[in-house]
Design a protein around this motif. Structure first.
Motif, PDB file in Angstrom:
ATOM      1  N   GLY A  26      -4.571  -6.683   2.538  1.00 44.39           N
ATOM      2  CA  GLY A  26      -3.825  -5.854   1.325  1.00 44.39           C
ATOM      3  C   GLY A  26      -2.758  -5.319   1.194  1.00 44.39           C
ATOM      4  N   ILE A  27      -1.974  -4.982   2.594  1.00 47.59           N
ATOM      5  CA  ILE A  27      -0.213  -4.775   2.565  1.00 47.59           C
ATOM      6  C   ILE A  27       0.706  -5.102   2.312  1.00 47.59           C
ATOM      7  N   GLY A  28       0.015  -6.637   2.118  1.00 51.48           N
ATOM      8  CA  GLY A  28       0.783  -7.806   1.583  1.00 51.48           C
ATOM      9  C   GLY A  28       1.233  -7.451   0.003  1.00 51.48           C
ATOM     10  N   ARG A  29      -0.269  -7.383  -0.367  1.00 51.58           N
ATOM     11  CA  ARG A  29      -0.585  -7.546  -2.106  1.00 51.58           C
ATOM     12  C   ARG A  29       0.553  -5.714  -2.421  1.00 51.58           C
ATOM     13  N   ALA A  30      -0.038  -5.136  -1.836  1.00 45.28           N
ATOM     14  CA  ALA A  30       0.147  -4.154  -2.252  1.00 45.28           C
ATOM     15  C   ALA A  30       2.392  -3.534  -2.298  1.00 45.28           C
ATOM     16  N   VAL A  31       2.297  -4.224  -1.708  1.00 43.97           N
ATOM     17  CA  VAL A  31       4.291  -4.231  -1.373  1.00 43.97           C
ATOM     18  C   VAL A  31       4.128  -5.033  -2.621  1.00 43.97           C
TER      19      VAL A  31
END
Length: 269
Positions: free
Chosen positions: A146-151
């Motif tokens: 989710g961090i990857g998508r959010a960034v």
């Protein structure tokens, strides 16, 4: 020194020609992080593939040797030093990330020594001289994706062009690493190259981040599975839909012995 690093980079890139590319520009990749002697050529070639006419505003790097229950780690401000000069942290992007996710925040004066990100910094500065950086440690857990998508969503909102890099080595085999399930000698080397590493590489090429994490935890064939998987999730959010293997190697190729490590370079576009 800058001169020493540039000499190595020029050696690594002999024969590489960017204009031979076919298809859309790559958005990111997977790189190894052993010393430059062992895996620098693979990492350099991957990061070089990310060069295009419009350079990125920010390079996001995922790395660090973490366990599934480790915290996410990030340096949210300051600069990273390289032989080619400093790379500034994109504090606007890190500020937005810290609003959405919990991080163990590091600073230039208090940080975890870790080679996974450090080994990529001269390449990043050399090829993307004006780019800022966001470097994070992410554990091998589905929540990291989710961090990857959010960034990507945040970068789009801030109108930032970005590239993503995930740093991991593959199987660490032999008595030095406490992993000798297939004995020693040529049979062990063949097993690592053609079976254990092959399974994780195939999942990277399939861009299957979740299965990649499960495979790495079960088979010990990626030391930073969280970083690689999160880079894949980020690349897919950047609309990458294909992966290309640049090269595969092992430390045995440089230094034969009963303990060795696998490396792969992959580009996403």
């Amino acid at each position: 020194t800058a001169a020493g690093c540039e000499k190595e980079i020029n050696q690594y890139l002999k024969g590489d020609r960017l204009h031979d590319r076919i298809g859309r520009p790559p958005v990111g990749g997977i790189v190894p992080h052993a010393g430059w002697y062992f895996s620098g050529k693979l990492a350099c070639k991957v990061i070089h593939r990310l060069v295009e006419d419009k350079p990125p505003d920010v390079v996001v790097v995922f790395g660090m040797h973490l366990h599934p229950d480790s915290p996410c780690i990030m340096m949210a401000e300051g600069v990273w030093e390289t032989p080619f000069g400093e790379i500034c942290v994109d504090e606007q992007l890190t500020g937005e990330l810290t609003k959405q996710f919990s991080f163990k925040l590091e600073s230039p004066g208090s940080f975890t020594q870790d080679n996974t990100i450090e080994l990529q910094l001269p390449f990043i500065k050399y090829f993307f001289n004006e780019a800022k950086i966001v470097a994070m440690g992410v554990p091998p857990a589905k929540s990291s994706l989710g961090i990857g998508r959010a960034v990507v969503d945040i970068a789009n909102r801030l109108d930032l062009r970005m590239k993503v890099i995930g740093s991991t080595d593959l199987t660490h085999y032999g008595r030095n690493y406490g992993f000798v399930s297939e004995g020693t000698g040529s049979q062990a080397l063949d097993w690592v190259r053609n079976q254990n590493d092959r399974r994780i590489i195939d999942l990277m090429l399939d861009m299957d981040a979740e299965k990649m994490i499960d495979e790495a935890l079960a088979s010990q064939n990626a030391c930073c599975a969280g970083a690689a998987a999160t880079a894949i999730a980020t690349a897919k959010r950047l609309r990458a839909d294909r992966a290309e293997s640049i090269a595969y190697a092992t430390s045995y190729d440089k230094s034969p012995g009963d303990s060795f490590v696998g490396y792969v370079g992959i580009v996403f576009a």
